[in-house]
Design a protein around this motif. Structure first.
Motif, PDB file in Angstrom:
ATOM      1  N   LEU A 158       1.073  -1.293   0.456  1.00 14.35           N
ATOM      2  CA  LEU A 158      -0.403  -0.239   0.059  1.00 14.35           C
ATOM      3  C   LEU A 158       1.164   1.189   0.247  1.00 14.35           C
ATOM      4  CD1 LEU A 158      -2.656  -0.808   2.879  1.00 14.35           C
ATOM      5  CD2 LEU A 158      -3.117  -1.397   0.458  1.00 14.35           C
ATOM      6  N   SER A 211      -5.759  -4.476  10.094  1.00 16.95           N
ATOM      7  CA  SER A 211      -6.264  -5.455   9.655  1.00 16.95           C
ATOM      8  C   SER A 211      -6.193  -6.798  10.282  1.00 16.95           C
ATOM      9  CB  SER A 211      -4.046  -6.339   8.753  1.00 16.95           C
ATOM     10  OG  SER A 211      -4.775  -7.800   8.183  1.00 16.95           O
ATOM     11  N   ARG A 216     -10.774  -4.042   5.367  1.00 15.62           N
ATOM     12  CA  ARG A 216     -10.064  -3.674   4.951  1.00 15.62           C
ATOM     13  C   ARG A 216      -9.094  -2.927   4.509  1.00 15.62           C
ATOM     14  NH1 ARG A 216     -14.513  -6.641   0.136  1.00 15.62           N
ATOM     15  NH2 ARG A 216     -15.016  -8.575   1.892  1.00 15.62           N
ATOM     16  N   TYR A 217      -8.585  -2.861   3.483  1.00 17.20           N
ATOM     17  CA  TYR A 217      -7.132  -1.379   2.749  1.00 17.20           C
ATOM     18  C   TYR A 217      -8.373  -0.514   2.636  1.00 17.20           C
ATOM     19  CZ  TYR A 217      -7.349  -2.671  -1.798  1.00 17.20           C
ATOM     20  OH  TYR A 217      -7.578  -2.806  -3.079  1.00 17.20           O
ATOM     21  N   SER A 218      -9.204  -0.437   1.965  1.00 20.99           N
ATOM     22  CA  SER A 218     -10.619   0.572   1.441  1.00 20.99           C
ATOM     23  C   SER A 218     -11.397   1.490   1.991  1.00 20.99           C
ATOM     24  CB  SER A 218     -10.793   0.013   0.624  1.00 20.99           C
ATOM     25  OG  SER A 218     -12.154  -1.350   0.897  1.00 20.99           O
ATOM     26  N   GLN A 219     -11.219   0.341   3.867  1.00 16.58           N
ATOM     27  CA  GLN A 219     -12.488   0.741   4.615  1.00 16.58           C
ATOM     28  C   GLN A 219     -11.335   1.643   5.607  1.00 16.58           C
ATOM     29  OE1 GLN A 219     -13.829  -2.958   6.003  1.00 16.58           O
ATOM     30  NE2 GLN A 219     -15.868  -2.590   5.171  1.00 16.58           N
ATOM     31  N   SER A 254      -5.405   9.714   0.745  1.00 18.66           N
ATOM     32  CA  SER A 254      -5.985   8.484  -0.173  1.00 18.66           C
ATOM     33  C   SER A 254      -4.992   7.514   0.107  1.00 18.66           C
ATOM     34  CB  SER A 254      -5.788   8.572  -2.197  1.00 18.66           C
ATOM     35  OG  SER A 254      -4.153   9.117  -1.792  1.00 18.66           O
ATOM     36  N   VAL A 256      -3.698   3.937  -1.468  1.00 21.16           N
ATOM     37  CA  VAL A 256      -3.386   2.753  -2.790  1.00 21.16           C
ATOM     38  C   VAL A 256      -2.385   2.004  -3.467  1.00 21.16           C
ATOM     39  CG1 VAL A 256      -3.428   3.140  -5.477  1.00 21.16           C
ATOM     40  CG2 VAL A 256      -3.837   5.454  -3.897  1.00 21.16           C
ATOM     41  N   ALA A 257      -3.086   0.753  -3.277  1.00 19.93           N
ATOM     42  CA  ALA A 257      -3.164  -0.935  -3.601  1.00 19.93           C
ATOM     43  C   ALA A 257      -2.005  -0.873  -4.697  1.00 19.93           C
ATOM     44  CB  ALA A 257      -3.312  -1.565  -2.914  1.00 19.93           C
ATOM     45  N   GLU A 259      -0.892  -2.146  -8.338  1.00 24.45           N
ATOM     46  CA  GLU A 259      -1.951  -2.905  -9.066  1.00 24.45           C
ATOM     47  C   GLU A 259      -2.316  -4.351  -9.081  1.00 24.45           C
ATOM     48  OE1 GLU A 259      -1.575  -0.914 -13.158  1.00 24.45           O
ATOM     49  OE2 GLU A 259      -2.041   1.411 -11.869  1.00 24.45           O
ATOM     50  N   GLU A 262      -3.464  -5.676  -6.423  1.00 20.78           N
ATOM     51  CA  GLU A 262      -4.998  -5.585  -6.571  1.00 20.78           C
ATOM     52  C   GLU A 262      -5.531  -6.604  -6.925  1.00 20.78           C
ATOM     53  OE1 GLU A 262      -7.794  -1.900  -6.141  1.00 20.78           O
ATOM     54  OE2 GLU A 262      -6.215  -1.645  -6.041  1.00 20.78           O
ATOM     55  N   LYS A 266      -8.509  -9.751  -6.088  1.00 24.01           N
ATOM     56  CA  LYS A 266      -9.878  -9.403  -6.784  1.00 24.01           C
ATOM     57  C   LYS A 266     -10.464 -10.919  -8.277  1.00 24.01           C
ATOM     58  CE  LYS A 266     -11.160  -4.793  -7.866  1.00 24.01           C
ATOM     59  NZ  LYS A 266     -10.913  -3.354  -8.727  1.00 24.01           N
TER      60      LYS A 266
END
Length: 353
Positions: A158, A211, A216-219, A254, A256-257, A259, A262, A266
């Motif tokens: 991240l 963690s 989650r990292y987006s949270q 911001s 960001v993970a 790419e 990520e 997914k």
């Protein structure tokens, strides 16, 4: 020696309307952490003399320093008179719990006949919240992603950017261990790079704590209060206990993970979702419907397109209806509607045997 609050003792006959020394401090900006007191009526600089009047404004703390050591503190806004014959006043204000141990022996010093020195100097400490300090991770930091239901346990990289704020919560420690007898001012610029480096070092275990809570990292931007608390815990030995500084707030602008990480995450989440036969069947049905539309556009004619489509379906060996049966649903062969009853809810076709 000590201070007498003018608001309480102004009626005493020993106080006069004119003071030899009048010491104050201009408004402190966000960059000035420590400054000398200013003497309006004489050229004594920040040296405190008997019966001097002192003004302490909101967001400021006054320290009296003798021979390099802090011997008195005023942490409450107001007007005060310095009396060399009085006991140390210690108007601690909100710093009572933080600095009371520092002054535990001051009273005994005078009760046994000790005399105040001739050179007491006045310094003002900025105790307001210092906002807008920026941070950013120049190199990615690891963040563990654990999703038990999906069987995922992996580290991703991240990068985080944002701002934070600090406050001096123990002026005595800050003066003693950081600024000392400053010639003019002690500015945040002098300390900022060191603080930022230590903050980024503490950020990794702070994120690991989130963690472990299944966040989650987006949270993460929604859990900045927990981050600030965790950072203070990680930094307590260097910041609070040594320098008298604490983090007040921590903001994430911001995060960001990587790419590739990520995309991998997914892909694993998608594969887990397709363990559900209904979801898998719906995905295949949607793909087949799209394939039928593409076949109709075949430049060699729709018939050739459908021949290729049937061949691909037979080669793949995947029966959508079989998947739906496993999930308790079925796909109407006439209109491609997903159903659960014995007849199609859209066209009325009977469920295949």
């Amino acid at each position: 020696m000590g201070f007498i609050s003018v608001g309480v003792e102004a009626v005493r006959s020993t106080l006069k309307d004119v003071w030899k020394d009048y010491i104050y401090c201009d408004a402190l900006d966000n960059n000035t952490l420590v400054t000398k007191g200013l003497n309006r009526n004489s050229s004594n600089g920040n040296i405190l003399s008997d019966q001097s009047k002192v003004i302490v404004s909101d967001g400021q703390c006054l320290l009296v320093v003798e021979n390099g050591k802090v011997i008195d503190l005023v942490g409450e806004p107001g007007e005060y008179i310095y009396d060399k014959n009085a006991e140390p006043s210690i108007f601690l204000g909100s710093f009572k719990d933080a600095v009371k141990s520092v002054f535990s022996e001051i009273g005994s010093r005078f009760s046994y006949g000790g005399q105040a020195g001739q050179d007491q100097r006045v310094y003002f400490i900025n105790i307001k919240e210092i906002t807008g300090l920026k941070y950013g991770t120049p190199n990615p930091i690891p963040f563990r992603v654990v999703e038990e239901k999906a069987g995922i346990d992996m580290d991703i990289s991240l990068k985080a950017f944002g701002t934070y704020s600090i406050r001096i919560v123990n002026p005595v420690l800050f003066y003693t261990n950081v600024s000392g007898n400053v010639e003019n001012d002690y500015n945040l610029d002098t300390l900022n790079e060191q603080l930022r480096a230590e903050l980024l070092t503490a950020l990794q275990p702070a994120l690991a704590k989130l963690s472990d809570q299944g966040i989650r990292y987006s949270q993460i931007p929604g859990h900045t209060e927990e981050l600030a608390q965790s950072l203070n815990e990680q930094l307590s030995s260097k910041w609070t206990d040594l320098r008298g500084i604490q983090i007040v707030s921590f903001g994430v602008n911001s995060i960001v993970a990587d790419e590739n990480d990520e995309a991998t995450l997914k892909s694993l989440q998608k594969a887990t979702a397709f363990r559900d036969p209904n979801l898998a069947a719906a995905n295949i049905a949607a793909a087949q419907a799209q394939a039928m539309q593409d076949a109709a556009k075949n430049p060699n004619g729709a018939m050739m397109g459908y021949v290729g489509l049937n061949a691909a379906q037979q080669a793949g060996g995947i029966d959508v209806n079989e998947l739906y049966k496993q999930g308790g649903q079925w796909l109407c062969p006439s209109c491609q509607t997903t159903n659960e009853g014995k007849f199609c809810s859209n066209c009325g076709t009977k469920k295949p045997e």
